[in-house]
Design a protein around this motif. Sequence first.
Motif, short mmCIF file in Angstrom:
data_model
loop_
_atom_site.label_atom_id
_atom_site.label_comp_id
_atom_site.label_asym_id
_atom_site.label_seq_id
_atom_site.Cartn_x
_atom_site.Cartn_y
_atom_site.Cartn_z
N SER A 75 35.11 110.23 -39.92
CA SER A 75 34.56 111.20 -40.45
C SER A 75 34.97 112.63 -40.12
O SER A 75 34.88 112.78 -38.92
N SER B 258 40.75 117.52 -44.74
CA SER B 258 39.86 118.35 -45.47
C SER B 258 40.59 119.08 -46.79
O SER B 258 40.26 119.05 -47.82
N ALA C 266 43.27 115.03 -48.19
CA ALA C 266 42.03 114.58 -48.55
C ALA C 266 41.87 113.19 -49.09
O ALA C 266 42.70 113.03 -50.00
N ASP C 267 40.79 112.48 -48.69
CA ASP C 267 40.34 111.38 -49.69
C ASP C 267 39.66 111.77 -50.85
O ASP C 267 39.53 113.05 -51.04
N LYS C 268 39.26 110.95 -51.69
CA LYS C 268 38.53 111.27 -52.87
C LYS C 268 37.46 112.18 -52.75
O LYS C 268 37.09 113.14 -53.34
N LYS C 269 36.43 111.87 -51.78
CA LYS C 269 35.27 112.78 -51.45
C LYS C 269 35.53 113.88 -50.47
O LYS C 269 34.64 114.67 -50.14
N GLY C 270 36.64 113.68 -49.46
CA GLY C 270 37.26 114.59 -48.49
C GLY C 270 36.32 114.59 -47.34
O GLY C 270 36.09 115.69 -46.61
N VAL C 271 35.74 113.37 -47.02
CA VAL C 271 34.85 113.36 -46.04
C VAL C 271 35.43 112.44 -44.76
O VAL C 271 34.90 112.58 -43.62
N HIS C 272 36.53 111.91 -45.16
CA HIS C 272 37.37 111.05 -43.96
C HIS C 272 38.78 111.34 -44.08
O HIS C 272 39.26 111.86 -44.76
N ARG D 197 35.67 104.47 -41.07
CA ARG D 197 35.77 103.71 -41.96
C ARG D 197 37.14 103.04 -42.01
O ARG D 197 38.01 103.75 -42.44
N ARG E 190 33.02 115.11 -40.64
CA ARG E 190 31.83 115.87 -40.19
C ARG E 190 31.83 115.60 -38.47
O ARG E 190 31.53 116.58 -37.91
#
Length: 105
Positions: free
Chosen positions: A52, A86, A90-96, A47, A54
């Motif tokens: 990511s 993580s 971390a970003d807002k959602k913690g996924v990137h 992104r 994950r």
Amino acid sequence: MTITLQDVAIILGLRIDGAVVTGTCVLDVAGLCGELLGVIPPDEALRGSAISNRWLCQQLSTPAPDADEVTLQRSARGFILALIGSFLFADKKGVHVHLCFLPLP
């Protein structure tokens, strides 16, 4: 009494001299990941200049027991990058996680 940079350095144990950790985040994502992680992420794992968490954990989770030094270093870089993404930054959602952290020494 004013808090100085030296006070903060002593309290937090941070270095205030030497090379700075700044710079731009204009990156060649494929080249950077290929060189430092040994894998090039697919487009769906990216992104912008972020990757990511994950996908990163799936690719570099556990090195083989007979892995060479380069593979171990790449796995360690991936683990540290995932940790940064993580928990620390971390970003807002913690996924990137942003790849500007990858080339840091």
